[in-house]
Write a protein that holds these residues in place. Structure first.
Motif, PDB file in Angstrom:
ATOM      1  N   LEU A  65       0.846  -1.193   0.000  1.00 40.71           N
ATOM      2  CA  LEU A  65       0.000   0.000   0.000  1.00 40.71           C
ATOM      3  C   LEU A  65       0.880   1.242   0.000  1.00 40.71           C
ATOM      4  O   LEU A  65       1.773   1.371   0.840  1.00 40.71           O
ATOM      5  N   ILE A  66       0.614   2.130  -0.958  1.00 41.47           N
ATOM      6  CA  ILE A  66       1.369   3.379  -1.058  1.00 41.47           C
ATOM      7  C   ILE A  66       0.428   4.529  -0.727  1.00 41.47           C
ATOM      8  O   ILE A  66      -0.555   4.763  -1.434  1.00 41.47           O
ATOM      9  N   GLY A  67       0.713   5.243   0.344  1.00 40.96           N
ATOM     10  CA  GLY A  67      -0.095   6.380   0.772  1.00 40.96           C
ATOM     11  C   GLY A  67      -0.871   6.065   2.036  1.00 40.96           C
ATOM     12  O   GLY A  67      -1.845   5.323   1.992  1.00 40.96           O
ATOM     13  N   LEU A  68      -0.441   6.614   3.154  1.00 36.83           N
ATOM     14  CA  LEU A  68      -1.091   6.340   4.437  1.00 36.83           C
ATOM     15  C   LEU A  68      -1.781   7.574   5.002  1.00 36.83           C
ATOM     16  O   LEU A  68      -1.780   7.797   6.207  1.00 36.83           O
ATOM     17  N   GLY A  69      -2.376   8.347   4.117  1.00 36.38           N
ATOM     18  CA  GLY A  69      -3.173   9.487   4.560  1.00 36.38           C
ATOM     19  C   GLY A  69      -4.539   9.010   5.025  1.00 36.38           C
ATOM     20  O   GLY A  69      -4.710   7.857   5.447  1.00 36.38           O
ATOM     21  N   THR A  70      -5.527   9.861   4.895  1.00 38.43           N
ATOM     22  CA  THR A  70      -6.883   9.535   5.335  1.00 38.43           C
ATOM     23  C   THR A  70      -7.435   8.322   4.600  1.00 38.43           C
ATOM     24  O   THR A  70      -7.971   7.398   5.209  1.00 38.43           O
ATOM     25  N   VAL A  71      -7.301   8.301   3.273  1.00 45.80           N
ATOM     26  CA  VAL A  71      -7.845   7.196   2.479  1.00 45.80           C
ATOM     27  C   VAL A  71      -7.063   5.908   2.743  1.00 45.80           C
ATOM     28  O   VAL A  71      -7.646   4.846   2.961  1.00 45.80           O
ATOM     29  N   GLY A  72      -5.745   5.985   2.739  1.00 45.89           N
ATOM     30  CA  GLY A  72      -4.926   4.804   2.976  1.00 45.89           C
ATOM     31  C   GLY A  72      -5.181   4.176   4.332  1.00 45.89           C
ATOM     32  O   GLY A  72      -5.311   2.954   4.458  1.00 45.89           O
ATOM     33  N   GLN A 132       3.522  -4.639   3.073  1.00 41.68           N
ATOM     34  CA  GLN A 132       4.440  -3.513   2.953  1.00 41.68           C
ATOM     35  C   GLN A 132       3.670  -2.210   2.801  1.00 41.68           C
ATOM     36  O   GLN A 132       2.610  -2.172   2.162  1.00 41.68           O
ATOM     37  N   PHE A 133       4.261  -1.156   3.355  1.00 43.14           N
ATOM     38  CA  PHE A 133       3.661   0.169   3.313  1.00 43.14           C
ATOM     39  C   PHE A 133       4.685   1.177   2.824  1.00 43.14           C
ATOM     40  O   PHE A 133       5.875   1.049   3.095  1.00 43.14           O
ATOM     41  N   CYS A 134       4.198   2.204   2.135  1.00 42.88           N
ATOM     42  CA  CYS A 134       5.068   3.281   1.682  1.00 42.88           C
ATOM     43  C   CYS A 134       4.365   4.612   1.917  1.00 42.88           C
ATOM     44  O   CYS A 134       3.178   4.772   1.587  1.00 42.88           O
ATOM     45  N   ASP A 135       5.089   5.550   2.494  1.00 41.53           N
ATOM     46  CA  ASP A 135       4.590   6.904   2.666  1.00 41.53           C
ATOM     47  C   ASP A 135       5.791   7.818   2.853  1.00 41.53           C
ATOM     48  O   ASP A 135       6.747   7.458   3.536  1.00 41.53           O
ATOM     49  N   LYS A 136       5.752   8.999   2.253  1.00 42.03           N
ATOM     50  CA  LYS A 136       6.887   9.921   2.343  1.00 42.03           C
ATOM     51  C   LYS A 136       7.093  10.472   3.745  1.00 42.03           C
ATOM     52  O   LYS A 136       8.200  10.815   4.124  1.00 42.03           O
ATOM     53  N   LYS A 191       5.859   7.393   9.505  1.00 42.96           N
ATOM     54  CA  LYS A 191       6.753   6.317   9.880  1.00 42.96           C
ATOM     55  C   LYS A 191       6.058   5.291  10.771  1.00 42.96           C
ATOM     56  O   LYS A 191       6.487   4.161  10.882  1.00 42.96           O
ATOM     57  N   GLU A 192       4.994   5.694  11.428  1.00 42.29           N
ATOM     58  CA  GLU A 192       4.209   4.756  12.220  1.00 42.29           C
ATOM     59  C   GLU A 192       2.804   5.296  12.356  1.00 42.29           C
ATOM     60  O   GLU A 192       2.552   6.484  12.162  1.00 42.29           O
ATOM     61  N   ASN A 193       1.868   4.403  12.636  1.00 42.60           N
ATOM     62  CA  ASN A 193       0.476   4.778  12.796  1.00 42.60           C
ATOM     63  C   ASN A 193      -0.163   3.775  13.761  1.00 42.60           C
ATOM     64  O   ASN A 193      -0.652   2.738  13.333  1.00 42.60           O
ATOM     65  N   PRO A 194      -0.130   4.085  15.063  1.00 41.18           N
ATOM     66  CA  PRO A 194      -0.666   3.153  16.055  1.00 41.18           C
ATOM     67  C   PRO A 194      -2.148   2.836  15.845  1.00 41.18           C
ATOM     68  O   PRO A 194      -2.606   1.767  16.225  1.00 41.18           O
ATOM     69  N   GLU A 195      -2.877   3.751  15.220  1.00 41.23           N
ATOM     70  CA  GLU A 195      -4.312   3.569  14.977  1.00 41.23           C
ATOM     71  C   GLU A 195      -4.588   2.306  14.162  1.00 41.23           C
ATOM     72  O   GLU A 195      -5.617   1.659  14.333  1.00 41.23           O
ATOM     73  N   ILE A 196      -3.658   1.951  13.273  1.00 43.01           N
ATOM     74  CA  ILE A 196      -3.836   0.755  12.439  1.00 43.01           C
ATOM     75  C   ILE A 196      -2.800  -0.327  12.767  1.00 43.01           C
ATOM     76  O   ILE A 196      -2.639  -1.290  12.024  1.00 43.01           O
ATOM     77  N   GLY A 216       9.475   1.555  11.339  1.00 41.62           N
ATOM     78  CA  GLY A 216      10.301   0.582  10.646  1.00 41.62           C
ATOM     79  C   GLY A 216       9.541  -0.265   9.645  1.00 41.62           C
ATOM     80  O   GLY A 216      10.134  -0.965   8.842  1.00 41.62           O
ATOM     81  N   ASN A 217       8.205  -0.218   9.670  1.00 43.64           N
ATOM     82  CA  ASN A 217       7.392  -0.989   8.728  1.00 43.64           C
ATOM     83  C   ASN A 217       6.995  -0.183   7.499  1.00 43.64           C
ATOM     84  O   ASN A 217       6.264  -0.682   6.655  1.00 43.64           O
ATOM     85  N   VAL A 218       7.457   1.065   7.428  1.00 43.37           N
ATOM     86  CA  VAL A 218       7.080   1.936   6.320  1.00 43.37           C
ATOM     87  C   VAL A 218       8.346   2.401   5.607  1.00 43.37           C
ATOM     88  O   VAL A 218       9.296   2.844   6.252  1.00 43.37           O
ATOM     89  N   VAL A 219       8.352   2.307   4.292  1.00 44.50           N
ATOM     90  CA  VAL A 219       9.457   2.840   3.502  1.00 44.50           C
ATOM     91  C   VAL A 219       8.991   4.127   2.836  1.00 44.50           C
ATOM     92  O   VAL A 219       7.797   4.359   2.670  1.00 44.50           O
ATOM     93  N   SER A 220       9.923   4.980   2.452  1.00 43.55           N
ATOM     94  CA  SER A 220       9.551   6.231   1.796  1.00 43.55           C
ATOM     95  C   SER A 220       9.735   6.180   0.281  1.00 43.55           C
ATOM     96  O   SER A 220       9.306   7.081  -0.418  1.00 43.55           O
ATOM     97  N   ASP A 221      10.331   5.118  -0.229  1.00 44.09           N
ATOM     98  CA  ASP A 221      10.582   4.987  -1.660  1.00 44.09           C
ATOM     99  C   ASP A 221       9.639   3.939  -2.246  1.00 44.09           C
ATOM    100  O   ASP A 221       9.796   2.740  -1.996  1.00 44.09           O
ATOM    101  N   TYR A 222       8.681   4.391  -3.035  1.00 45.70           N
ATOM    102  CA  TYR A 222       7.674   3.496  -3.610  1.00 45.70           C
ATOM    103  C   TYR A 222       8.297   2.418  -4.506  1.00 45.70           C
ATOM    104  O   TYR A 222       7.726   1.346  -4.693  1.00 45.70           O
ATOM    105  N   ARG A 223       9.462   2.681  -5.054  1.00 47.45           N
ATOM    106  CA  ARG A 223      10.111   1.705  -5.944  1.00 47.45           C
ATOM    107  C   ARG A 223      10.430   0.394  -5.239  1.00 47.45           C
ATOM    108  O   ARG A 223      10.472  -0.665  -5.869  1.00 47.45           O
ATOM    109  N   LYS A 224      10.621   0.459  -3.933  1.00 47.70           N
ATOM    110  CA  LYS A 224      10.892  -0.772  -3.178  1.00 47.70           C
ATOM    111  C   LYS A 224       9.694  -1.719  -3.245  1.00 47.70           C
ATOM    112  O   LYS A 224       9.876  -2.937  -3.315  1.00 47.70           O
ATOM    113  N   LEU A 225       8.490  -1.171  -3.237  1.00 45.92           N
ATOM    114  CA  LEU A 225       7.293  -2.003  -3.343  1.00 45.92           C
ATOM    115  C   LEU A 225       7.116  -2.517  -4.769  1.00 45.92           C
ATOM    116  O   LEU A 225       6.772  -3.675  -4.980  1.00 45.92           O
TER     117      LEU A 225
END
Length: 111
Positions: free
Chosen positions: A6-13, A39-43, A46-51, A56-65
């Motif tokens: 998943l790329i993008g962990l804003g409101t929709v993500g 896998q998760f990607c977001d610029k 880095k973490e989101n306890p709500e979900i 460490g579970n989020v990368v910032s480079d979408y190419r890795k996914l």
């Protein structure tokens, strides 16, 4: 096992993750297989306890996914035209299924 990136962990993500978590058993029953967002990607995030997402579970480079051969499905939820279009095209070129909620990029670049 169907592995999802998943790329993008804003409101929709974040909402998509919650829905998949809430309906996991029903989805797996319907598709006849287990599913995991592995896998998760977001610029910025880095973490989101709500979900249940830890540092460490989020990368910032979408190419890795995109380059990860273990991912079957890529969900693009960043919005805008670029790099969303590039992400979609590169993921398709790598043989991944792509899901997007990005109406703007679809309307501009595809019929």
């Amino acid at each position: 096992m169907i592995k999802v990136g998943l790329i993008g962990l804003g409101t929709v993500g974040t909402g998509v993750v919650k829905i998949l978590q809430k309906n996991k058993a029903l989805i797996e029953e319907r598709i006849g297989d287990s599913i995991e967002i592995s896998q998760f990607c977001d610029k910025f995030i880095k973490e989101n306890p709500e979900i249940g997402l830890k540092s460490g579970n989020v990368v910032s480079d979408y190419r890795k996914l995109i380059e990860d051969p273990s991912l079957d499905i890529l969900i693009e939820l960043i919005g805008g035209y670029e790099p969303a279009r590039t992400i979609i095209l590169q993921a398709l070129e790598k043989g991944k299924h792509v899901v997007t909620a990005n109406k703007a990029v679809l309307a501009k670049h595809w019929d």
